[in-house]
Design an enzyme around this catalytic site. Structure first.
Site, PDB file in Angstrom:
ATOM      1  N   LYS B  93       0.837  -1.217   0.000  1.00  0.00           N
ATOM      2  CA  LYS B  93       0.000   0.000   0.000  1.00  0.00           C
ATOM      3  C   LYS B  93       0.860   1.252   0.000  1.00  0.00           C
ATOM      4  O   LYS B  93       0.627   2.186   0.761  1.00  0.00           O
ATOM      5  CB  LYS B  93      -0.998  -0.035   1.154  1.00  0.00           C
ATOM      6  CG  LYS B  93      -1.904  -1.287   1.072  1.00  0.00           C
ATOM      7  CD  LYS B  93      -3.037  -1.306   2.062  1.00  0.00           C
ATOM      8  CE  LYS B  93      -3.986  -2.468   1.829  1.00  0.00           C
ATOM      9  NZ  LYS B  93      -3.452  -3.792   2.182  1.00  0.00           N
ATOM     10  N   ARG B  94       1.858   1.296  -0.873  1.00  0.00           N
ATOM     11  CA  ARG B  94       2.748   2.428  -0.982  1.00  0.00           C
ATOM     12  C   ARG B  94       2.147   3.517  -1.862  1.00  0.00           C
ATOM     13  O   ARG B  94       1.055   3.360  -2.425  1.00  0.00           O
ATOM     14  CB  ARG B  94       4.107   1.977  -1.551  1.00  0.00           C
ATOM     15  CG  ARG B  94       4.852   0.964  -0.675  1.00  0.00           C
ATOM     16  CD  ARG B  94       5.205   1.540   0.682  1.00  0.00           C
ATOM     17  NE  ARG B  94       6.138   0.696   1.421  1.00  0.00           N
ATOM     18  CZ  ARG B  94       5.815  -0.207   2.339  1.00  0.00           C
ATOM     19  NH1 ARG B  94       4.554  -0.414   2.649  1.00  0.00           N
ATOM     20  NH2 ARG B  94       6.746  -0.912   2.971  1.00  0.00           N
TER      21      ARG B  94
END
Lengths: 275, 275
Positions: B93-94
């Site tokens: 979830k960057r």
């Protein structure tokens, strides 16, 4: 570090500068590359040369993760040497479902001793709250970022009248999750058109402001419109300071670049927020 | 792995199961704790026991980061042993400004050899595009997540008529950034009310579906409404499979739990998508 302590440091140092440790192995001076841990050595010298001129350091986690476990080691060593009187920020932009966010909190608040972490708001309350359950630790929530892509979603209208944008809703909703003593917001220096709106919604919160320098934001403008009675701003500069020279004098030149920003900050504090 | 290859694996294995390697040192069987790298050993045995029953593995990066450099080492070793015919997902979830996202892409696509990474959309186009510039690598963009907090922002109306929600805008806008051969979306299994809307906007894209099992989503419902002509679903299960037993038989019991899901998937494929 709590809010009163942070403001005390700002008064003492006449600075609200945050130095971004975006330490790129391909950009640091070549003479460091023979050392066992060039990234850490670069950070160590930068910190030593600037610690009286800034009130915060912000390693951007991506630069360390890109080097794998070796980079993670450099990061752990860097956090360990950050001075106690400087606020430390893990610029990680994390955020996941509750049990997972709790693990990220453990990584950055317990495994390493960061004061704060940047968090993305998209997944809502239960993705952010686990970071707020740690004493004297802070969440810095993305609100209005400094990049061009901020326009894609952050400025969308979220009410029928079109008078409220997504970043405003994020500011409003997230205030129910934590107080101004544990929550800050990222607001890009390139967003001066919106800084008044931001201050109306969050008068008491600190703002972490990237985008001055390389990205084109103005320190003077953001300060004039962004200050609150406890300063309320941490203005970040990364490349402009840490890569001021690529030679053996890099630390000295970084100090000179930081000093220039600090002196401008001292003038602005004196002008808008006299002691 | 490209889309045609992924669909071929789904046909071959009669499975669209993704196994989430949310490997928590506090939850794995006690007899592993004396080994040099218990997390890796747990993953190795889980993968060996399930590789013919699933088409993807998804380590959740938080679980590894919470252990510091040691955890990062376990992650690197785990990715290295994932079978070539399984799609690998870095659930990270960057998302950050362009040059930083490029570094995250380097960490997960080059430093480690993941096929894909989950990315948060809040910062817009230039935070996502750097992940799309790598051949045969995928972005899995958060659209509508499985957690309660998804209601805070993802369901906000983003047009004056109130007919379009933020997650729909994310689906529409992001299609300009990349094709269905390089972009998937996260859509929670708990969001069956919206799955028809999702499929109208992205008929050809694969969806990564968390939230079946522990979080309460229904495999049958999500499949009925979520299938497209190439299946188009990767349904994730983590805890229900990898923690099926906390004893020495953990791998065997994980296989049994995965087999049960796979057999249900075979039935659903046969019913809605006969060969």
């Amino acid at each position: 570090m709590n809010k009163a302590q942070l403001f005390a440091q700002i008064r003492l140092k006449q600075s609200y500068l945050c130095i971004g440790l975006d330490t790129d192995i391909n950009k640091i001076p070549k003479h460091l590359l023979n050392l066992e841990d060039p990234v850490f050595e670069f950070n160590r010298q930068i910190v030593e040369a600037t610690l009286d001129l800034c009130v915060a350091y912000k390693p951007n986690i991506a630069f360390y993760e890109a080097l794998g476990r070796k980079g993670w080691e450099s990061l752990e060593k860097t956090v360990a040497i950050l001075p106690e009187n400087c606020f430390s920020i893990a610029d990680a932009k994390r955020g996941d479902i509750g049990n997972t966010s709790e693990l990220y909190a453990r990584a950055f608040f317990s495994q390493m001793n960061f004061d704060s972490i940047t968090v993305a708001p998209y997944m809502g309350a239960d993705s952010v709250k686990p970071f707020l359950g740690h004493e004297n630790k802070w969440v810095i929530l993305l609100a209005l970022t400094s990049n061009a892509g901020s326009h894609d979603f952050q400025l969308l209208p979220t009410n029928a009248e079109g008078t409220e944008m997504l970043f405003e809703r994020v500011l409003k909703t997230s205030q129910q999750w934590g107080s101004a003593d544990q929550l800050m917001y990222v607001v890009g220096a390139t967003q001066t058109a919106y800084i008044k709106k931001v201050r109306e919604i969050v008068p008491d919160h600190f703002l972490l402001v990237p985008g001055v320098g390389a990205q084109g934001g103005s320190l003077s403008e953001i300060s004039q419109h962004g200050f609150n009675k406890e300063c309320g701003l941490l203005v970040n500069s990364s490349r402009q300071i840490i890569y001021a020279s690529s030679g053996e004098d890099f630390a000295e030149k970084a100090r000179a670049a930081a000093k220039e920003v600090q002196q401008e900050m001292a003038r602005l504090l004196d002008k808008y927020l006299p002691a």
